[in-house]
Enzyme design. Structure first.
Site, mmCIF file in Angstrom:
data_model
loop_
_atom_site.group_PDB
_atom_site.id
_atom_site.type_symbol
_atom_site.label_atom_id
_atom_site.label_comp_id
_atom_site.label_asym_id
_atom_site.label_seq_id
_atom_site.Cartn_x
_atom_site.Cartn_y
_atom_site.Cartn_z
ATOM 1 N N GLU A 182 1.526 -1.375 9.769
ATOM 2 C CA GLU A 182 -0.170 -1.525 9.648
ATOM 3 C C GLU A 182 -1.171 -0.046 10.682
ATOM 4 O O GLU A 182 -2.210 0.221 11.326
ATOM 5 C CB GLU A 182 -0.832 -2.734 10.268
ATOM 6 N N GLY B 5 21.651 -4.264 33.328
ATOM 7 C CA GLY B 5 22.907 -4.401 32.867
ATOM 8 C C GLY B 5 23.088 -5.477 31.784
ATOM 9 O O GLY B 5 23.610 -5.568 30.407
ATOM 10 N N SER C 41 1.101 7.105 5.740
ATOM 11 C CA SER C 41 -0.197 7.580 6.178
ATOM 12 C C SER C 41 -1.264 8.013 5.749
ATOM 13 O O SER C 41 -2.453 7.270 6.094
ATOM 14 C CB SER C 41 -0.015 8.522 8.254
ATOM 15 N N GLU D 42 3.599 3.703 -0.241
ATOM 16 C CA GLU D 42 4.771 4.624 -1.139
ATOM 17 C C GLU D 42 5.709 5.466 -0.687
ATOM 18 O O GLU D 42 5.160 5.856 0.285
ATOM 19 C CB GLU D 42 3.824 5.496 -1.767
ATOM 20 N N LEU E 169 0.943 -1.047 0.535
ATOM 21 C CA LEU E 169 0.271 -0.416 -0.208
ATOM 22 C C LEU E 169 0.492 1.705 -0.238
ATOM 23 O O LEU E 169 0.614 2.554 -0.974
ATOM 24 C CB LEU E 169 -0.876 0.046 1.285
HETATM 25 N N1 CAA Z 1 -12.963 -0.208 6.448
HETATM 26 C C1 CAA Z 1 -13.607 0.089 5.389
HETATM 27 N N2 CAA Z 1 -14.309 1.195 4.103
HETATM 28 C C2 CAA Z 1 -12.844 2.574 4.960
HETATM 29 C C3 CAA Z 1 -12.459 1.985 6.298
HETATM 30 C C4 CAA Z 1 -12.672 1.023 6.914
HETATM 31 N N3 CAA Z 1 -11.684 0.772 8.497
HETATM 32 N N4 CAA Z 1 -11.861 2.903 6.590
HETATM 33 C C5 CAA Z 1 -12.212 3.502 5.460
HETATM 34 N N5 CAA Z 1 -13.117 3.704 5.412
HETATM 35 C C6 CAA Z 1 -13.575 3.967 3.733
HETATM 36 C C7 CAA Z 1 -14.388 5.200 4.405
HETATM 37 O O1 CAA Z 1 -16.165 4.704 4.366
HETATM 38 C C8 CAA Z 1 -14.487 6.326 2.901
HETATM 39 O O2 CAA Z 1 -15.565 5.278 2.235
HETATM 40 P P1 CAA Z 1 -15.928 6.298 0.941
HETATM 41 O O3 CAA Z 1 -14.920 7.057 -0.475
HETATM 42 O O4 CAA Z 1 -17.577 5.716 0.847
HETATM 43 O O5 CAA Z 1 -16.492 6.978 2.234
HETATM 44 C C9 CAA Z 1 -12.838 5.767 2.784
HETATM 45 O O6 CAA Z 1 -12.692 4.739 2.759
HETATM 46 C C10 CAA Z 1 -12.570 6.594 2.889
HETATM 47 O O7 CAA Z 1 -12.560 7.073 3.947
HETATM 48 P P2 CAA Z 1 -11.629 8.205 5.062
HETATM 49 O O8 CAA Z 1 -12.127 9.752 4.768
HETATM 50 O O9 CAA Z 1 -11.904 8.107 6.680
HETATM 51 O O10 CAA Z 1 -10.170 8.328 4.750
HETATM 52 P P3 CAA Z 1 -8.938 8.764 5.200
HETATM 53 O O11 CAA Z 1 -8.024 9.642 3.941
HETATM 54 O O12 CAA Z 1 -8.808 9.985 6.532
HETATM 55 O O13 CAA Z 1 -7.997 7.968 5.826
HETATM 56 C C11 CAA Z 1 -7.105 7.065 7.723
HETATM 57 C C12 CAA Z 1 -7.773 7.509 6.829
HETATM 58 C C13 CAA Z 1 -7.409 5.821 8.374
HETATM 59 C C14 CAA Z 1 -5.829 7.496 7.594
HETATM 60 C C15 CAA Z 1 -6.452 5.744 6.139
HETATM 61 O O14 CAA Z 1 -5.933 6.246 5.166
HETATM 62 C C16 CAA Z 1 -5.046 4.980 7.209
HETATM 63 O O15 CAA Z 1 -5.721 3.390 8.069
HETATM 64 N N6 CAA Z 1 -3.909 5.082 6.900
HETATM 65 C C17 CAA Z 1 -2.938 4.604 7.391
HETATM 66 C C18 CAA Z 1 -2.640 2.627 6.526
HETATM 67 C C19 CAA Z 1 -1.671 2.095 7.433
HETATM 68 O O16 CAA Z 1 -2.025 1.575 7.828
HETATM 69 N N7 CAA Z 1 -0.634 2.054 6.188
HETATM 70 C C20 CAA Z 1 0.515 0.370 6.805
HETATM 71 C C21 CAA Z 1 0.118 -0.158 5.168
HETATM 72 S S1 CAA Z 1 1.712 -1.831 5.629
HETATM 73 C C22 CAA Z 1 2.634 -2.110 6.534
HETATM 74 O O17 CAA Z 1 1.803 -1.128 7.317
HETATM 75 C C23 CAA Z 1 3.477 -2.571 5.779
HETATM 76 C C24 CAA Z 1 3.783 -4.233 5.631
HETATM 77 O O18 CAA Z 1 3.508 -4.568 5.314
HETATM 78 C C25 CAA Z 1 2.964 -4.551 7.050
#
Ligand code: CAA
Length: 396
Positions: free
Chosen positions: A378, A355, A141, A136, A134
């Site tokens: 995550e 230590g 975030s 980039e 996911l």
């Molecule tokens: N389940 C289902 N749908 C969801 C959701 C959820 N948990 N959270 C948001 N949505 C939907 C919303 O309902 C909305 O839908 P509509 O377009 O239909 O209205 C849409 O998604 C957008 O929601 P937001 O306006 O809340 O989105 P946002 O841009 O404000 O971002 C955020 C929300 C929670 C900050 C999200 O961007 C986020 O979780 N960011 C962190 C990302 C992350 O965890 N990255 C780690 C990646 S994995 C990793 O770590 C590497 C690995 O390999 C382990």
């Protein structure tokens, strides 16, 4: 008690099957993983051999139906396994978590029957390594803000994918990747689509592997797409559905990371408890002193509180899977609390060891380093707080 805005019985029963799985995972982890954990941490090599063994034991697709190469169990089974593997080595539990959760869940929930058969089986059975991409370089975030692109070719048969993704766990060894990229940038998060990627195909390559503070045996790298041609049949869940898939999958993944954090904390706590009983200072075991007792009490309280929050999140998830609701808040609460508890517990365990806690002769300093990532990947602690508060306030 209300969970996810709903009321209902709050119970979680460990069946005989759960107990057997937990015992098998514990014995395997202590016999096969714990003895090699320090060496893998030191070298940073990927533990392919023990990862394959986790697959042979059925630990790489615990919640996947048997028809797709999985073990056909539930979230509690996944959590119990994560705790046992993380207690032996956090790196192994990271590999386990990505295969089980970030890779397989999205395909199970959003894939066609053909996709499930083709894409879940090799990873759930542990023959292949899966990854989830996911993030980039310029979007972590703010996951919806991507620079990578997928463009449908003139024939309408393939998406041509270009761009660079970063911090992809297991990527250096991944055979298959669940990829999120933009198909319609003007639509922002609604323009993100999920693709199933075969890393043996032309146009895919790996960038630099990250040198990390902790979970050093869990390989993490960039991945690069240079005119990778992805058949339209490998779109997961429909064009423009990628962001929802990514978030839905992360909700489940965050329960797994909470369990990982709890496992690391338990390992550090148990070591500290033993040390407090055995180590003497001023003529008595240090555990007889109130300052150490306070640490023990606070460590134990945080661990048990974390376990309770994980169990609440499991109940909320199982209910949501049955009724179609969400458990976003419960998953974020469990991840937030457990990752911060792991930081506290590993720090105090190191302090109790003095230590020796700082020495590489004991695993305490590794627990301390490994726990740190659980507050970042995550979704950072800041993002979990944002998610919880927004949901509580009813705002976006
Ligand atoms: N389940 C289902 N749908 C969801 C959701 C959820 N948990 N959270 C948001 N949505 C939907 C919303 O309902 C909305 O839908 P509509 O377009 O239909 O209205 C849409 O998604 C957008 O929601 P937001 O306006 O809340 O989105 P946002 O841009 O404000 O971002 C955020 C929300 C929670 C900050 C999200 O961007 C986020 O979780 N960011 C962190 C990302 C992350 O965890 N990255 C780690 C990646 S994995 C990793 O770590 C590497 C690995 O390999 C382990």
């Amino acid at each position: 008690m209300a969970i996810g805005g709903q009321t209902g019985p709050l119970s979680l029963a460990l069946t005989e099957e759960h107990e057997m799985l937990r015992t098998a995972a514990r014995e395997f982890a202590q016999r096969e993983i714990a003895p090699v954990a320090a060496a893998y941490d030191e070298s940073g090599a990927f533990p392919l051999e023990t990862a394959r063994k986790m697959g042979e034991m059925g630990l790489m697709g615990i919640e996947m139906p048997e028809a797709y190469g999985g073990t056909g169990m539930d979230t509690l089974a996944h959590v119990l396994t994560m705790i046992e593997i993380a207690k032996a080595d956090a790196s192994h539990s990271t590999i386990l978590s990505v295969n089980n959760s970030l890779y397989c869940n999205g395909i199970l929930w959003f894939g066609t029957e053909a996709q499930k058969r083709e894409w879940i089986k090799p990873v759930a059975s542990g023959e292949q390594i899966g990854a989830y991409s996911l993030t980039e370089p310029m979007s972590g975030s703010d996951a919806g803000n991507m620079a990578s692109r997928a463009v449908l070719n003139e024939a309408g048969s393939h998406y041509i994918i270009n761009g660079r993704k970063s911090w992809v766990t297991s990527a250096p060894f991944a055979d298959r990747i669940v990829l999120f990229t933009m198909t319609a940038a003007e639509e922002k998060h609604r323009g993100i689509t999920c693709f199933l990627i075969d890393t043996s195909q032309p146009g895919f390559s790996r960038g630099k592997t990250e040198p990390k503070l902790g979970i050093r045996a869990s390989a993490t790298s960039e991945i690069i797409f240079d005119d990778y041609a992805c058949p339209v049949e490998h779109v997961l869940g429909g064009v423009g559905q990628g962001f929802k898939i990514a978030m839905t999958v992360l909700d489940a993944g965050r329960i797994g990371i909470a369990a990982q954090a709890l496992g690391i904390a338990e390992a550090a706590y148990e070591a500290a408890l033993m040390y407090a009983r055995e180590r003497e200072a001023f003529g008595a075991p240090i555990g007889t002193y109130q300052m150490i007792q306070q640490k023990i009490a606070d460590m134990k309280t945080r661990i048990e509180a974390g376990r309770g929050l994980i169990y609440q999140a499991i109940i909320a998830k199982e209910r949501a899977l049955a009724t179609g609701g969400r458990y976003t808040t419960e998953a974020s609460i469990a991840k937030l609390f457990c990752s911060e508890a792991a930081a506290y517990v590993t720090d105090e365990a190191l302090q109790i060891h003095g230590g020796m806690g700082y020495s590489k002769e004991l695993p305490i300093e590794r627990y301390y380093r490994d726990a740190r990532i659980t507050r970042i990947y995550e979704g950072t602690s800041e993002i979990q707080r944002m998610v919880i508060a927004r949901n509580e306030l009813g705002i976006r």
